[in-house]
Design an enzyme around this catalytic site. Structure first.
Site, PDB file in Angstrom:
ATOM      1  N   GLU A  76       0.834  -1.216   0.000  1.00  0.00           N
ATOM      2  CA  GLU A  76       0.000   0.000   0.000  1.00  0.00           C
ATOM      3  C   GLU A  76       0.859   1.252   0.000  1.00  0.00           C
ATOM      4  O   GLU A  76       0.727   2.133   0.840  1.00  0.00           O
ATOM      5  CB  GLU A  76      -0.983   0.001   1.179  1.00  0.00           C
ATOM      6  CG  GLU A  76      -2.241  -0.801   0.887  1.00  0.00           C
ATOM      7  CD  GLU A  76      -3.448  -0.339   1.686  1.00  0.00           C
ATOM      8  OE1 GLU A  76      -4.152   0.569   1.210  1.00  0.00           O
ATOM      9  OE2 GLU A  76      -3.690  -0.902   2.766  1.00  0.00           O
ATOM     10  N   TYR A 178       0.949  -7.649  -2.162  1.00  0.00           N
ATOM     11  CA  TYR A 178      -0.220  -7.039  -1.536  1.00  0.00           C
ATOM     12  C   TYR A 178      -1.431  -7.761  -2.126  1.00  0.00           C
ATOM     13  O   TYR A 178      -1.880  -7.453  -3.222  1.00  0.00           O
ATOM     14  CB  TYR A 178      -0.266  -5.540  -1.810  1.00  0.00           C
ATOM     15  CG  TYR A 178      -1.491  -4.854  -1.260  1.00  0.00           C
ATOM     16  CD1 TYR A 178      -2.025  -5.211  -0.019  1.00  0.00           C
ATOM     17  CD2 TYR A 178      -2.118  -3.830  -1.967  1.00  0.00           C
ATOM     18  CE1 TYR A 178      -3.148  -4.583   0.492  1.00  0.00           C
ATOM     19  CE2 TYR A 178      -3.235  -3.185  -1.465  1.00  0.00           C
ATOM     20  CZ  TYR A 178      -3.748  -3.569  -0.238  1.00  0.00           C
ATOM     21  OH  TYR A 178      -4.871  -2.950   0.270  1.00  0.00           O
ATOM     22  N   ASP A 218       1.239  -8.225   2.993  1.00  0.00           N
ATOM     23  CA  ASP A 218      -0.146  -8.237   3.451  1.00  0.00           C
ATOM     24  C   ASP A 218      -0.867  -9.284   2.616  1.00  0.00           C
ATOM     25  O   ASP A 218      -1.207  -9.048   1.460  1.00  0.00           O
ATOM     26  CB  ASP A 218      -0.760  -6.848   3.258  1.00  0.00           C
ATOM     27  CG  ASP A 218      -2.229  -6.792   3.653  1.00  0.00           C
ATOM     28  OD1 ASP A 218      -2.799  -7.849   4.012  1.00  0.00           O
ATOM     29  OD2 ASP A 218      -2.815  -5.700   3.605  1.00  0.00           O
ATOM     30  N   ASN A 220      -3.760 -10.666   3.444  1.00  0.00           N
ATOM     31  CA  ASN A 220      -5.198 -10.457   3.583  1.00  0.00           C
ATOM     32  C   ASN A 220      -5.973 -11.724   3.929  1.00  0.00           C
ATOM     33  O   ASN A 220      -7.061 -11.971   3.399  1.00  0.00           O
ATOM     34  CB  ASN A 220      -5.764  -9.809   2.316  1.00  0.00           C
ATOM     35  CG  ASN A 220      -6.017  -8.317   2.504  1.00  0.00           C
ATOM     36  OD1 ASN A 220      -6.496  -7.895   3.562  1.00  0.00           O
ATOM     37  ND2 ASN A 220      -5.690  -7.526   1.502  1.00  0.00           N
ATOM     38  N   ASP A 338      -2.585   1.122   9.826  1.00  0.00           N
ATOM     39  CA  ASP A 338      -3.445   0.179  10.554  1.00  0.00           C
ATOM     40  C   ASP A 338      -2.803  -1.212  10.588  1.00  0.00           C
ATOM     41  O   ASP A 338      -3.400  -2.158  11.098  1.00  0.00           O
ATOM     42  CB  ASP A 338      -4.848   0.113   9.941  1.00  0.00           C
ATOM     43  CG  ASP A 338      -4.842  -0.134   8.442  1.00  0.00           C
ATOM     44  OD1 ASP A 338      -3.746  -0.098   7.829  1.00  0.00           O
ATOM     45  OD2 ASP A 338      -5.924  -0.355   7.867  1.00  0.00           O
TER      46      ASP A 338
END
Length: 358
Positions: A76, A178, A218, A220, A338
């Site tokens: 990101e 990502y 990440d 997810n 975050d």
């Protein structure tokens, strides 16, 4: 009359060598340059790299100085790729064709040229807009044999939204991803996109087993109930009351049964090991999660472990440490994002030049 000249020493790139304070400095540099494989890694979803530079850079810089990673994988990035509005984009370069874009790029590159980041070479894979994107920073003493930006290992191709950077070193591959969020609905940009991604990554890990892999980023997905703070909350989560037709697609994106099953298949068939869970068997409500919900609202205190280091099973005995650097529901150690940084440290391989000669 004879004239005597001192030979000017040059580096391998032809530049004149700078004078050193002493031989110890020269020996240290020579030892650094002998390294062939990185051993210390960091991954972080920065949730806008530019915002982190503007607002959280001193603290993050201290972390980099302290841990001293050989490789830093960023997700990101949220910096747009170079190219005019209607033209095709150069996903490996940051946009700088407007005054505001040039200023943003200048701020970011100035931060990355200062210590300790000036010791790293940076590769980008960016989206067309301020969305997604990845970056890979590798210490200049390590020379990847190749760096590509797609799962097909095609030299000039980037994945949509800049979601992949793959670096191949002498003894291992490093994959920074990502992973697309699953979303909430049976739509092309939600469940269907994620299923296609999981299929492609499964093919990648099974077809590229000739060299050990470190896959980070990440991802997810939270694999097991131990990987979320409140399993019942995440299992029952809905968006505007919508219930997917397939029960296995119900719940918080990243914690649906369908995603978790596919992730388990990827680990098993790719012969990959979750480095953090390998070392940390028990649930840790303080430091066991890499993503934390907004401290205000219904997601306060709701946390997930969705950022990983997955390593080939053949690297298992070399895992020294894998840690998450954030803790608590107030997002301490998240540096404005975050997500918190996650680190991995390996021991040198028995035939690695990282080891001192006997």
């Amino acid at each position: 009359m004879k004239r005597f000249f001192k030979v000017v020493e040059k580096d391998s790139d032809g530049s004149v060598k700078k004078p050193r304070e002493n031989d110890a400095e020269a020996e240290a540099e020579a030892a650094e340059n002998k390294k062939k494989e990185p051993l210390k890694f960091m991954t972080w979803n920065a949730n806008s790299f530019l915002l982190r530079v503007k607002n959280n850079w001193p603290d993050f810089t201290n972390l980099i100085t302290t841990f001293d990673p050989d490789v830093i994988a960023i997700q990101e990035v949220r910096m747009p790729a170079a190219g005019a509005k209607s033209a095709s984009k150069n996903q490996g370069e940051i946009k700088d064709d407007t005054s505001s874009a040039r200023e943003e790029k200048k701020i970011l590159m100035r931060a990355l040229s200062a210590p300790p980041f000036g010791n790293y070479h940076v590769w980008w894979s960016l989206a067309d807009s301020k969305y997604a994107g990845t970056a890979l920073l590798v210490k200049k003493c390590f020379k990847p044999k190749s760096v590509v930006f797609n799962l097909d290992k095609i030299a000039s191709k980037h994945e949509p939204d800049g979601r992949v950077i793959l670096a191949e070193f002498e003894t291992l591959r490093l994959l920074n991803t990502y992973v697309p969020n699953n979303g909430w609905k049976e739509e092309a940009n939600s469940f269907q996109r994620r299923r296609k991604w999981d299929k492609r990554i499964l093919e990648f890990v099974t077809q590229n087993s000739d060299k050990p892999l470190i896959w980070c980023g990440d991802l997810n997905v939270s694999h097991e109930e131990i990987d979320v703070s409140h399993p019942e909350f995440f299992s029952a989560a809905k968006l505007n009351g919508y219930i997917p037709p397939n029960k296995e697609d119900c719940g918080q994106p990243g914690f649906t049964l369908a995603e978790r099953k596919r992730f388990g298949t990827i680990l098993r068939e790719g012969k990959l090991l979750d480095a953090y869970r390998f070392l940390h068997k028990d649930k840790d409500m303080e430091r066991g999660f890499s993503w934390s919900g907004n401290p205000v609202g219904k997601y306060r205190g709701k946390r997930m472990r969705i950022d990983y280091f997955l390593v080939s099973e053949k690297l298992k005995e070399r895992i020294v440490a894998c840690e998450m650097h954030g803790h608590g529901i107030e997002l301490e150690g998240f540096y404005g994002s975050d997500h918190c940084p996650v680190t991995l440290e390996l021991s040198p391989s028995s035939n690695s030049q990282n080891e001192d000669p006997v």
